[in-house]
Motif scaffolding. Structure first.
Motif, mmCIF file in Angstrom:
data_model
loop_
_atom_site.group_PDB
_atom_site.id
_atom_site.type_symbol
_atom_site.label_atom_id
_atom_site.label_comp_id
_atom_site.label_asym_id
_atom_site.label_seq_id
_atom_site.Cartn_x
_atom_site.Cartn_y
_atom_site.Cartn_z
ATOM 1 N N PRO A 80 0.847 -1.199 0.000
ATOM 2 C CA PRO A 80 0.000 0.000 0.000
ATOM 3 C C PRO A 80 0.878 1.242 0.000
ATOM 4 O O PRO A 80 1.998 1.226 0.495
ATOM 5 N N PRO A 81 0.392 2.322 -0.566
ATOM 6 C CA PRO A 81 1.211 3.531 -0.630
ATOM 7 C C PRO A 81 1.487 4.057 0.780
ATOM 8 O O PRO A 81 0.673 3.960 1.682
ATOM 9 N N ALA A 82 2.668 4.606 0.951
ATOM 10 C CA ALA A 82 3.064 5.151 2.250
ATOM 11 C C ALA A 82 2.241 6.392 2.554
ATOM 12 O O ALA A 82 1.883 7.154 1.655
ATOM 13 N N GLN A 83 1.935 6.566 3.830
ATOM 14 C CA GLN A 83 1.177 7.735 4.251
ATOM 15 C C GLN A 83 2.074 8.962 4.166
ATOM 16 O O GLN A 83 3.217 8.937 4.595
ATOM 17 N N PRO A 84 1.590 10.042 3.604
ATOM 18 C CA PRO A 84 2.428 11.245 3.538
ATOM 19 C C PRO A 84 2.603 11.822 4.952
ATOM 20 O O PRO A 84 1.749 11.650 5.820
ATOM 21 N N PRO A 85 3.730 12.451 5.177
ATOM 22 C CA PRO A 85 3.948 13.037 6.501
ATOM 23 C C PRO A 85 2.932 14.156 6.740
ATOM 24 O O PRO A 85 2.411 14.749 5.796
ATOM 25 N N PRO A 86 2.634 14.430 8.007
ATOM 26 C CA PRO A 86 1.668 15.492 8.282
ATOM 27 C C PRO A 86 2.198 16.823 7.762
ATOM 28 O O PRO A 86 3.400 17.066 7.765
#
Length: 95
Positions: A80-86
């Motif tokens: 799954p695609p990595a979560q973007p940083p806040p």
């Protein structure tokens, strides 16, 4: 034991039979028409063999593709695609 398959028994012709058939063809079609008929027959046989070879190749390719699908492991599932940083605010806030 016969060398020929029963379905091919009609091909067991003697030389006299072949000469008789050739003479009857000559009488029926004439000497000018026979070469044209032989050429047309040869072309149709060539086209038939070409079509039969294409069908055989398509069948063989389909069978090989099915075998390849059965022997190859299933493709790996993508991560799954990595979560973007806040999001950070710019400029940084001073506490």
């Amino acid at each position: 034991m016969s060398l020929f398959h029963p379905a091919l028994a009609f091909l067991n012709l003697s030389s006299g039979d072949i000469i008789l058939v050739m003479f009857l063809c000559l009488l029926m079609f004439g000497s000018k028409k026979l070469p044209e008929l032989a050429k047309a027959f040869g072309q149709s046989m060539r086209e038939f063999k070409k079509a039969a070879n294409e069908v055989e190749d398509n069948f063989r390719t389909a069978v090989q593709e099915e075998d390849r699908k059965k022997t190859l492991p299933p493709p790996p599932t993508p991560a799954p695609p990595a979560q973007p940083p806040p999001p950070e605010s710019w400029p940084p806030k001073n506490p």
